[in-house]
Design an enzyme around this catalytic site. Structure first.
Site, PDB file in Angstrom:
ATOM      1  N   LEU A   1       0.843  -1.204   0.000  1.00 36.61           N
ATOM      2  CA  LEU A   1       0.000   0.000   0.000  1.00 36.61           C
ATOM      3  C   LEU A   1       0.877   1.253   0.000  1.00 36.61           C
ATOM      4  CD1 LEU A   1      -2.826  -1.188   2.407  1.00 36.61           C
ATOM      5  CD2 LEU A   1      -2.784  -1.210  -0.091  1.00 36.61           C
ATOM      6  N   HIS A   2       1.441   1.534  -1.170  1.00 38.21           N
ATOM      7  CA  HIS A   2       2.438   2.605  -1.296  1.00 38.21           C
ATOM      8  C   HIS A   2       1.891   3.962  -0.839  1.00 38.21           C
ATOM      9  CE1 HIS A   2       4.796  -0.236  -3.668  1.00 38.21           C
ATOM     10  NE2 HIS A   2       3.717  -0.480  -4.367  1.00 38.21           N
TER      11      HIS A   2
END
Ligand SMILES: [Ca+2]
Length: 314
Positions: free
Chosen positions: A242-243
């Protein structure tokens, strides 16, 4: 208190939604510790029309309204690169989002950044979670932006390996010349690159817990993450990276990471390494510090904060 009378850190989110951008937008608008003054869109994961429409729909879903300003439709000098294979054709995992409840702002992204930064001089941070074309355009067109923006909080790059090429991360690779201009701007940068975001993983069990809440926004996030899961499983990850939500979480609570201060430059020429963020972690170049590069993270703390924010919507 900020100038608008609300609590929290003043930010503009520059983004290319984008499944992980979508989660980050939901988180930002739920946090009492952030004051989202606007959203600017940039071509990246998908084209500028899709990302702008997605941003409007995502904000509408929260029941809030902030200016959404359309930005660059492509990079400065290199061919446009899309991430549709990760994010689906429409950018949000081919989930159908509702028709937006409001229209996009007429101001172009770079102009909105200039104007908002001037009105909040020294008290505005840019959260940049897409290619850096808009941010660089604002810097090039309006020198006052360098003075008025306090900090750039960036999802991009890596001190280590890349993802879109062995050397480069997507947001930097998508417009390396813009990224180079941003790193050379003199504005302090917090860089949340793959060194931490590839370890900001959400597990299938944690996604199931979000789904079990039965709430509209967590359910929508889970639906979007299905497409994202297909990609991450295909490349052998144990969870979904989940950048953008991770960078956004750190804008709320930077104690989620450990930084190394160093000089970062962007390779714009290399035939194998174009778009690499070259982080001088050991100070061998003698060049001045221009960034704090996040190298370690508290994953559990991140998931906990994200879950709390996403589930705060009715
Ligand atoms: Ca993004």
């Amino acid at each position: 208190m900020n100038k608008n009378g609300a609590g929290g850190r003043n930010i503009i989110i520059d983004c290319d939604p984008g499944i992980d951008d979508a989660l980050a937008i939901f988180m930002a608008l739920a946090s009492s510790r952030l004051n989202v003054l606007g959203i600017t869109t940039v071509a990246g994961n998908v084209n500028i029309s899709h990302v702008t429409r997605n941003a409007l729909s995502l904000v509408s879903l929260t029941g809030k309204q902030v200016p959404v300003c359309r930005g660059a439709s492509g990079p400065f000098l290199v061919p446009r690169k899309e991430g549709g294979h990760v994010h689906g054709e429409n950018g949000v995992g081919d989930v159908t989002l509702p028709i937006p409840s409001f229209s996009e702002d007429s101001r172009p992204a770079a102009e909105f950044i200039r104007e908002t930064a001037a009105a909040n001089s020294g008290n505005l941070d840019l959260v940049a979670i897409g290619p850096l074309t808009n941010v660089a355009a604002a810097l090039v067109m309006y020198p006052s932006v360098k003075r008025d923006v306090r900090r750039i909080i960036m999802m991009g790059g890596a001190a280590g390996f890349g993802n879109v090429t062995p050397a480069a991360e997507f947001n930097i690779y998508a417009d390396p010349h813009a990224a180079a201009a941003v790193f050379q701007s003199g504005i302090p940068i917090d860089m949340y690159g793959l060194d931490v975001t590839n370890r900001a993983l959400i597990t299938e069990d944690e996604i199931a817990s979000l789904r079990a809440t039965g709430k509209t926004i967590p359910l929508l996030c889970c639906d979007m993450l299905r497409t994202y899961a297909d990609f991450y499983h295909s490349v052998g990850f144990s969870g979904l990276a989940l950048h953008d939500p991770f960078a956004l979480a750190c804008a709320i609570d930077e104690s989620l990471v450990e930084f190394r201060e160093c000089h970062v430059a962007v390779e714009t020429q290399g035939t194998l390494t174009r778009g690499k963020t070259v982080a001088d972690l050991h100070g061998v170049t003698g060049k001045p510090v221009n960034a704090r590069v996040a190298l370690e993270l508290n994953r559990d703390g991140f998931i906990s904060l994200m879950t709390e924010l996403l589930c705060s919507y009715d």
